[in-house]
Design a protein around this motif. Sequence first.
Motif, PDB file in Angstrom:
ATOM      1  N   HIS A 145      -4.696  -9.991  -2.128  1.00 17.85           N
ATOM      2  CA  HIS A 145      -4.380  -9.443  -3.599  1.00 17.85           C
ATOM      3  C   HIS A 145      -5.595  -9.612  -4.513  1.00 17.85           C
ATOM      4  N   MET A 146      -6.215 -10.715  -4.590  1.00 23.29           N
ATOM      5  CA  MET A 146      -7.283 -10.695  -5.252  1.00 23.29           C
ATOM      6  C   MET A 146      -8.500 -10.146  -4.681  1.00 23.29           C
ATOM      7  N   GLY A 147      -8.599 -10.034  -3.352  1.00 27.84           N
ATOM      8  CA  GLY A 147      -9.558  -9.105  -2.864  1.00 27.84           C
ATOM      9  C   GLY A 147      -9.585  -7.691  -3.040  1.00 27.84           C
ATOM     10  N   VAL A 148      -8.311  -7.161  -3.285  1.00 25.07           N
ATOM     11  CA  VAL A 148      -8.196  -5.807  -3.622  1.00 25.07           C
ATOM     12  C   VAL A 148      -8.412  -5.645  -4.838  1.00 25.07           C
ATOM     13  N   VAL A 149      -7.830  -6.130  -6.207  1.00 25.30           N
ATOM     14  CA  VAL A 149      -8.147  -6.123  -7.371  1.00 25.30           C
ATOM     15  C   VAL A 149      -9.370  -6.412  -8.181  1.00 25.30           C
ATOM     16  N   ALA A 150      -9.828  -7.568  -7.503  1.00 29.39           N
ATOM     17  CA  ALA A 150     -11.101  -8.239  -8.205  1.00 29.39           C
ATOM     18  C   ALA A 150     -12.168  -8.088  -7.091  1.00 29.39           C
ATOM     19  N   GLY A 151     -12.017  -7.591  -5.946  1.00 31.17           N
ATOM     20  CA  GLY A 151     -13.192  -7.471  -5.068  1.00 31.17           C
ATOM     21  C   GLY A 151     -13.322  -5.850  -4.907  1.00 31.17           C
ATOM     22  N   ALA A 152     -12.579  -5.464  -4.207  1.00 28.97           N
ATOM     23  CA  ALA A 152     -12.770  -3.837  -3.684  1.00 28.97           C
ATOM     24  C   ALA A 152     -12.681  -2.894  -4.790  1.00 28.97           C
ATOM     25  N   ALA A 153     -11.647  -3.074  -5.873  1.00 27.15           N
ATOM     26  CA  ALA A 153     -11.436  -2.355  -7.156  1.00 27.15           C
ATOM     27  C   ALA A 153     -12.882  -2.094  -7.874  1.00 27.15           C
ATOM     28  N   PRO A 154     -13.259  -3.135  -8.266  1.00 29.33           N
ATOM     29  CA  PRO A 154     -14.715  -3.134  -9.101  1.00 29.33           C
ATOM     30  C   PRO A 154     -15.822  -2.442  -8.352  1.00 29.33           C
ATOM     31  N   ILE A 197       3.432  -1.898   1.718  1.00 35.07           N
ATOM     32  CA  ILE A 197       2.206  -0.874   1.570  1.00 35.07           C
ATOM     33  C   ILE A 197       2.394  -0.279   0.099  1.00 35.07           C
ATOM     34  N   ALA A 198       3.588  -0.043  -0.419  1.00 28.96           N
ATOM     35  CA  ALA A 198       3.723   0.285  -2.023  1.00 28.96           C
ATOM     36  C   ALA A 198       3.102  -0.805  -2.672  1.00 28.96           C
ATOM     37  N   GLU A 199       3.143  -2.150  -2.336  1.00 26.62           N
ATOM     38  CA  GLU A 199       2.621  -3.115  -3.206  1.00 26.62           C
ATOM     39  C   GLU A 199       0.997  -3.036  -3.233  1.00 26.62           C
ATOM     40  N   GLN A 200       0.642  -2.887  -2.335  1.00 26.65           N
ATOM     41  CA  GLN A 200      -1.058  -3.028  -2.013  1.00 26.65           C
ATOM     42  C   GLN A 200      -1.743  -1.648  -2.613  1.00 26.65           C
ATOM     43  N   LEU A 201      -1.036  -0.431  -2.503  1.00 27.65           N
ATOM     44  CA  LEU A 201      -1.456   0.550  -3.180  1.00 27.65           C
ATOM     45  C   LEU A 201      -1.471   0.509  -4.802  1.00 27.65           C
ATOM     46  N   MET A 202      -0.224  -0.117  -5.150  1.00 29.51           N
ATOM     47  CA  MET A 202      -0.007  -0.528  -6.568  1.00 29.51           C
ATOM     48  C   MET A 202      -1.328  -1.205  -7.182  1.00 29.51           C
ATOM     49  N   PHE A 203      -1.263  -2.372  -6.388  1.00 27.43           N
ATOM     50  CA  PHE A 203      -2.497  -3.159  -6.704  1.00 27.43           C
ATOM     51  C   PHE A 203      -3.928  -2.454  -6.894  1.00 27.43           C
ATOM     52  N   ALA A 219      -3.814   0.160  -9.821  1.00 24.54           N
ATOM     53  CA  ALA A 219      -3.925  -0.712 -11.181  1.00 24.54           C
ATOM     54  C   ALA A 219      -5.355  -1.367 -11.396  1.00 24.54           C
ATOM     55  N   GLY A 220      -5.858  -2.071 -10.311  1.00 22.79           N
ATOM     56  CA  GLY A 220      -7.266  -2.464 -10.465  1.00 22.79           C
ATOM     57  C   GLY A 220      -8.388  -1.452 -10.569  1.00 22.79           C
ATOM     58  N   LEU A 221      -8.206  -0.273  -9.749  1.00 20.93           N
ATOM     59  CA  LEU A 221      -9.205   0.916 -10.100  1.00 20.93           C
ATOM     60  C   LEU A 221      -9.108   1.220 -11.140  1.00 20.93           C
ATOM     61  N   THR A 222      -7.840   1.441 -11.881  1.00 20.72           N
ATOM     62  CA  THR A 222      -7.687   1.812 -12.994  1.00 20.72           C
ATOM     63  C   THR A 222      -8.356   1.369 -14.163  1.00 20.72           C
ATOM     64  N   LEU A 223      -8.313   0.012 -14.125  1.00 18.06           N
ATOM     65  CA  LEU A 223      -8.738  -1.080 -15.141  1.00 18.06           C
ATOM     66  C   LEU A 223     -10.057  -1.005 -15.041  1.00 18.06           C
TER      67      LEU A 223
END
Length: 204
Positions: free
Chosen positions: A26-35, A88-94, A97-101
């Motif tokens: 989760h944190m890798g997606v929103v705080a690593g990949a997304a930024p 899958i829905a959870e990870q795509l939503m993360f 949301a992270g990419l939008t932020l």
Amino acid sequence: MMLAVLWFGILLFADRGSFSVHMVVHMGVVAGAAPLIALGLSGTQLDFTAGRFWLTPLLASITELFAVWGWHIPAMRTVSENMLVFAIAEQLMFLAAGLTLWLSCFGGAASGREGRRLAGVFGLLFTSMHMTLLGALLALSPRPLYGEAEVSCFGIPISAAADQQTGGVVMLLIGAVVYLAGGVALLAGTLNAPVGHRIREESR
């Protein structure tokens, strides 16, 4: 590449019942990949925040708050662990949301990017606060919220309580550090910009 490692490496082969494993992904997606993706898309034709002045960093942060807290409700965690389509829905939503932020903080039209980045400071600091709060609540919970059975955390068998506490600490540390660092970096970039450039941006 980071998403591939997180989704098709860690999440696919590790124990999905482990809350610590979930939190690392989760944190890798929103705080690593997304930024990282946001930095690449910022200012390009794929920057979907450009021209959407209503899509502010604060709104994006609140949206991520609902996404993150919603998927950490015990019932939602159970569904995600046991049904692939929900996982899958959870990870795509993360990711969304992270990419939008991050895009709402970094991106936007070139003419108003400095002003948006200044607003992004508050958006990232607010995100750091609600991530830290959730991480602390999970780490300090007197009882496990996501089951009682022993799980395997990257091959190490641990109790459900210790697993949840470890996951909470991961969220607490990464959520506090990455979003706080992002906010400080945006603020430093704005303050270091030439005075004349800042005045022109603010006048627009």
